[in-house]
Scaffold this motif. Sequence first.
Motif, PDB file in Angstrom:
ATOM      1  N   VAL A  67       0.828  -1.309   0.121  1.00 32.80           N
ATOM      2  CA  VAL A  67       0.119  -0.032  -0.018  1.00 32.80           C
ATOM      3  C   VAL A  67       1.017   1.319   0.414  1.00 32.80           C
ATOM      4  CG1 VAL A  67      -0.049   0.130   2.179  1.00 32.80           C
ATOM      5  CG2 VAL A  67      -2.107   1.482   0.930  1.00 32.80           C
ATOM      6  N   LEU A  68       2.110   1.306   0.928  1.00 37.05           N
ATOM      7  CA  LEU A  68       2.647   2.693   0.595  1.00 37.05           C
ATOM      8  C   LEU A  68       4.187   2.426  -0.612  1.00 37.05           C
ATOM      9  CD1 LEU A  68       4.411   2.320   4.865  1.00 37.05           C
ATOM     10  CD2 LEU A  68       2.044   3.513   3.497  1.00 37.05           C
ATOM     11  N   ALA A  69       3.642   1.516  -1.564  1.00 37.60           N
ATOM     12  CA  ALA A  69       4.254   1.796  -2.795  1.00 37.60           C
ATOM     13  C   ALA A  69       4.964   3.050  -3.622  1.00 37.60           C
ATOM     14  CB  ALA A  69       3.982   0.834  -3.870  1.00 37.60           C
ATOM     15  N   TYR A  70       3.875   3.550  -2.835  1.00 37.84           N
ATOM     16  CA  TYR A  70       4.052   4.986  -3.565  1.00 37.84           C
ATOM     17  C   TYR A  70       5.206   6.638  -2.302  1.00 37.84           C
ATOM     18  CZ  TYR A  70       0.916   6.175   0.036  1.00 37.84           C
ATOM     19  OH  TYR A  70       0.387   5.844   1.540  1.00 37.84           O
ATOM     20  N   GLN A  78      -0.566   6.748  -7.964  1.00 34.02           N
ATOM     21  CA  GLN A  78      -2.126   6.761  -7.052  1.00 34.02           C
ATOM     22  C   GLN A  78      -1.927   5.742  -6.437  1.00 34.02           C
ATOM     23  OE1 GLN A  78      -4.857   8.850  -7.056  1.00 34.02           O
ATOM     24  NE2 GLN A  78      -3.589  10.292  -7.970  1.00 34.02           N
ATOM     25  N   GLN A  79      -3.575   5.199  -5.627  1.00 32.39           N
ATOM     26  CA  GLN A  79      -3.332   4.745  -4.260  1.00 32.39           C
ATOM     27  C   GLN A  79      -4.860   4.511  -4.510  1.00 32.39           C
ATOM     28  OE1 GLN A  79      -4.502   4.046  -1.000  1.00 32.39           O
ATOM     29  NE2 GLN A  79      -4.198   1.928  -2.191  1.00 32.39           N
ATOM     30  N   ALA A  80      -5.300   2.927  -4.635  1.00 32.91           N
ATOM     31  CA  ALA A  80      -5.959   2.801  -4.996  1.00 32.91           C
ATOM     32  C   ALA A  80      -6.953   1.976  -4.274  1.00 32.91           C
ATOM     33  CB  ALA A  80      -6.756   2.353  -6.562  1.00 32.91           C
ATOM     34  N   ALA A  81      -8.490   2.031  -4.477  1.00 28.97           N
ATOM     35  CA  ALA A  81      -9.377   1.577  -2.836  1.00 28.97           C
ATOM     36  C   ALA A  81      -8.993  -0.016  -3.301  1.00 28.97           C
ATOM     37  CB  ALA A  81     -10.554   1.349  -2.962  1.00 28.97           C
ATOM     38  N   HIS A  82      -9.453  -0.905  -2.331  1.00 32.03           N
ATOM     39  CA  HIS A  82      -8.763  -2.229  -2.477  1.00 32.03           C
ATOM     40  C   HIS A  82      -9.560  -2.721  -3.318  1.00 32.03           C
ATOM     41  CE1 HIS A  82      -6.583  -6.021  -0.729  1.00 32.03           C
ATOM     42  NE2 HIS A  82      -7.815  -5.803   0.464  1.00 32.03           N
ATOM     43  N   GLY A  83      -8.396  -3.526  -4.628  1.00 33.51           N
ATOM     44  CA  GLY A  83      -8.567  -4.517  -5.512  1.00 33.51           C
ATOM     45  C   GLY A  83      -8.871  -3.651  -6.552  1.00 33.51           C
ATOM     46  N   ARG A  84      -8.955  -1.651  -6.901  1.00 29.93           N
ATOM     47  CA  ARG A  84      -9.998  -1.452  -7.758  1.00 29.93           C
ATOM     48  C   ARG A  84      -8.398  -0.974  -8.325  1.00 29.93           C
ATOM     49  NH1 ARG A  84     -13.225  -3.868  -5.092  1.00 29.93           N
ATOM     50  NH2 ARG A  84     -15.479  -3.186  -4.434  1.00 29.93           N
ATOM     51  N   ALA A  85      -7.130  -0.957  -8.559  1.00 37.99           N
ATOM     52  CA  ALA A  85      -6.169  -0.630  -9.020  1.00 37.99           C
ATOM     53  C   ALA A  85      -6.274  -0.393 -11.065  1.00 37.99           C
ATOM     54  CB  ALA A  85      -4.669  -1.637  -8.773  1.00 37.99           C
ATOM     55  N   PRO A  86      -7.124  -1.759 -11.427  1.00 38.90           N
ATOM     56  CA  PRO A  86      -6.971  -1.645 -12.706  1.00 38.90           C
ATOM     57  C   PRO A  86      -8.356  -0.678 -12.983  1.00 38.90           C
ATOM     58  CG  PRO A  86      -6.849  -4.173 -11.919  1.00 38.90           C
ATOM     59  CD  PRO A  86      -7.455  -3.059 -10.351  1.00 38.90           C
ATOM     60  N   ALA A  87      -9.429  -0.490 -12.094  1.00 33.85           N
ATOM     61  CA  ALA A  87     -10.075   0.523 -12.647  1.00 33.85           C
ATOM     62  C   ALA A  87      -9.348   1.356 -12.253  1.00 33.85           C
ATOM     63  CB  ALA A  87     -11.235   0.309 -11.360  1.00 33.85           C
ATOM     64  N   GLY A 108      -4.266 -10.467  -2.816  1.00 31.19           N
ATOM     65  CA  GLY A 108      -5.579 -10.526  -1.800  1.00 31.19           C
ATOM     66  C   GLY A 108      -6.876  -9.692  -2.841  1.00 31.19           C
ATOM     67  N   ASP A 109      -5.894  -8.289  -3.058  1.00 28.33           N
ATOM     68  CA  ASP A 109      -6.603  -7.473  -3.653  1.00 28.33           C
ATOM     69  C   ASP A 109      -6.339  -8.178  -5.195  1.00 28.33           C
ATOM     70  OD1 ASP A 109      -5.662  -3.933  -2.979  1.00 28.33           O
ATOM     71  OD2 ASP A 109      -5.584  -4.703  -5.337  1.00 28.33           O
ATOM     72  N   LEU A 110      -5.625  -8.468  -5.731  1.00 24.62           N
ATOM     73  CA  LEU A 110      -6.157  -8.681  -7.515  1.00 24.62           C
ATOM     74  C   LEU A 110      -6.572 -10.059  -7.395  1.00 24.62           C
ATOM     75  CD1 LEU A 110      -3.711  -8.560 -10.622  1.00 24.62           C
ATOM     76  CD2 LEU A 110      -4.721 -10.673  -9.832  1.00 24.62           C
ATOM     77  N   ALA A 111      -7.196 -10.768  -6.870  1.00 23.94           N
ATOM     78  CA  ALA A 111      -7.590 -11.715  -7.170  1.00 23.94           C
ATOM     79  C   ALA A 111      -8.895 -11.992  -6.100  1.00 23.94           C
ATOM     80  CB  ALA A 111      -6.555 -13.202  -7.058  1.00 23.94           C
ATOM     81  N   ALA A 112      -8.934 -11.396  -4.972  1.00 26.98           N
ATOM     82  CA  ALA A 112     -10.191 -11.682  -3.941  1.00 26.98           C
ATOM     83  C   ALA A 112     -11.094 -10.453  -4.324  1.00 26.98           C
ATOM     84  CB  ALA A 112      -9.997 -11.612  -2.120  1.00 26.98           C
ATOM     85  N   ILE A 113     -10.785  -9.607  -3.440  1.00 33.11           N
ATOM     86  CA  ILE A 113     -11.978  -7.893  -3.271  1.00 33.11           C
ATOM     87  C   ILE A 113     -11.275  -7.380  -4.927  1.00 33.11           C
ATOM     88  CG2 ILE A 113     -10.772  -6.313  -2.979  1.00 33.11           C
ATOM     89  CD1 ILE A 113     -12.261  -5.351  -0.385  1.00 33.11           C
ATOM     90  N   ALA A 116     -12.816  -8.680  -9.677  1.00 31.25           N
ATOM     91  CA  ALA A 116     -14.181  -8.011 -10.553  1.00 31.25           C
ATOM     92  C   ALA A 116     -13.780  -7.339 -11.871  1.00 31.25           C
ATOM     93  CB  ALA A 116     -15.249  -7.509 -10.056  1.00 31.25           C
ATOM     94  N   GLU A 117     -12.712  -6.364 -11.072  1.00 26.39           N
ATOM     95  CA  GLU A 117     -11.783  -5.545 -11.732  1.00 26.39           C
ATOM     96  C   GLU A 117     -10.444  -5.723 -12.558  1.00 26.39           C
ATOM     97  OE1 GLU A 117     -12.667  -5.019  -8.665  1.00 26.39           O
ATOM     98  OE2 GLU A 117     -13.914  -3.504  -8.708  1.00 26.39           O
ATOM     99  N   THR A 118     -10.488  -7.187 -12.081  1.00 30.96           N
ATOM    100  CA  THR A 118      -9.389  -7.371 -13.404  1.00 30.96           C
ATOM    101  C   THR A 118      -9.400  -7.900 -14.097  1.00 30.96           C
ATOM    102  OG1 THR A 118      -7.852  -8.076 -10.658  1.00 30.96           O
ATOM    103  CG2 THR A 118      -7.471  -9.206 -12.674  1.00 30.96           C
ATOM    104  N   ILE A 119     -10.900  -8.618 -13.792  1.00 24.39           N
ATOM    105  CA  ILE A 119     -10.637  -9.878 -14.983  1.00 24.39           C
ATOM    106  C   ILE A 119     -11.578  -8.453 -15.808  1.00 24.39           C
ATOM    107  CG2 ILE A 119     -13.200 -10.994 -15.554  1.00 24.39           C
ATOM    108  CD1 ILE A 119     -12.109 -13.103 -13.514  1.00 24.39           C
TER     109      ILE A 119
END
Lengths: 262, 73
Positions: A67-70, A78-87, A108-113, A116-119
């Motif tokens: 989360v602190l990658a920035y 930017q820092q996205a809400a959980h799982g929403r980075a691809p959006a 957990g971010d990409l393949a759980a919550i 949908a955004e990933t796919i």
Amino acid sequence: MVETFDKPEIRTPENLVYSKTKVLTDNVLSYCPGCGHGTTHRLVAEVIEEMGIQNNTIGVAPVGCSVLAYNFFDIDMQQAAHGRAPALATAIKRLLPERFVFTYQGDGDLAAIGTAETIHACNRGENIVIIFVNNGIYGMTGGQMAPTTLPGMPTSTSPYGRDTQIMGNPLKITELVAQLPGTYMVTRQAVHTPAAVRKAKKAIRQAFENQILNKGVSFVEVVSNCNSGWKLPPVKANEWMVNHMFPFYPLGDIKINGEMVK
Amino acid sequence: MAKITGDIVIDIERCKGCEVCTTACPQEVIAMSKEVNSKGYNYAIKVNANCIGCANCAVVCPDGVITVYRAKV
Ligand SMILES: Cc1ncc(C[n+]2csc(CCOP(=O)(O)OP(=O)(O)O)c2C)c(N)n1
Ligand code: SF4
Ligand code: SF4
Ligand code: SF4
Ligand SMILES: [Mg+2]
């Protein structure tokens, strides 16, 4: 005096073969000792430096240990809400198509919550890079079971091991997104040995170069460790990863130049 | 034939003592100190002069702690 084995006479600029890239800040990484997040950050940063795109790249940090990658990448983030980075990356890339845009996400971010955004980002064929660090666990929150947790793997919420009869099957989301028409490159890498690191860096470089082609998502999974969540010291965790994670998540290219690798 | 020699500089204050570099070195140059740094980690140290500057240790170090030099002698 203690023997240092230093050779100051060879420490000249022309003999320098490796030093930390300037695309990483000097902030001390917040990761546990030996965590593959640090190595993966460095590879992405080295690629950005070598391509000369530090001022032309926008990264999207996830929720999770990274989360602190920035704080660590010296680029626009930017820092996205959980799982929403691809959006979020979709929006950034569509508004600023000349920029190189990537997400950096845990399992957990990409393949759980964020499934949908990933796919959907992968299916729409957004022209972005997705860096997916899969350690089979929710590292940040205390080592809970993730969709990617292996059968039989103990976690804090599956202390006797993941029982697939009750807890369901692990999700190979990388193989899944490779099936979608919007992915142009899909590969699975690791960063536990010098050879693996050098290979992973080539893959990340290719993924970033693909953005110039405008042909869809380049998706790079890095199978990684979570020493704290797995409750193993780093070198043992890497051995465990080789013996348990790699048979289930085999390394190698899955889709290259829009074609499935046989 | 020219002989290759190398040297590494370890930023001991940034080292987290993970030992990943020790297993990556083909020359067994690196071991862990008995002392700890200000964060309490046993840090990486050189235990011989056999470094060949291959950079294996540096490329696997998650914290970017190691700088590598290589020269022909
Ligand atoms: C909406 C929401 N739900 C749950 C959480 C709690 N949470 C924080 S990080 C995380 C999972 C992180 O796991 P992963 O993406 O695998 O990252 P890692 O730390 O393993 O790199 C969860 C569930 C949250 N922050 N926000
Ligand atoms: S909890 Fe796991 S993923 Fe998070 S920094 Fe520690 S080792 Fe890495
Ligand atoms: S540069 Fe190579 S030989 Fe030198 S310490 Fe590192 S791994 Fe060992
Ligand atoms: S790999 Fe880096 S952080 Fe880990 S012990 Fe070696 S120098 Fe220290
Ligand atoms: Mg994880």
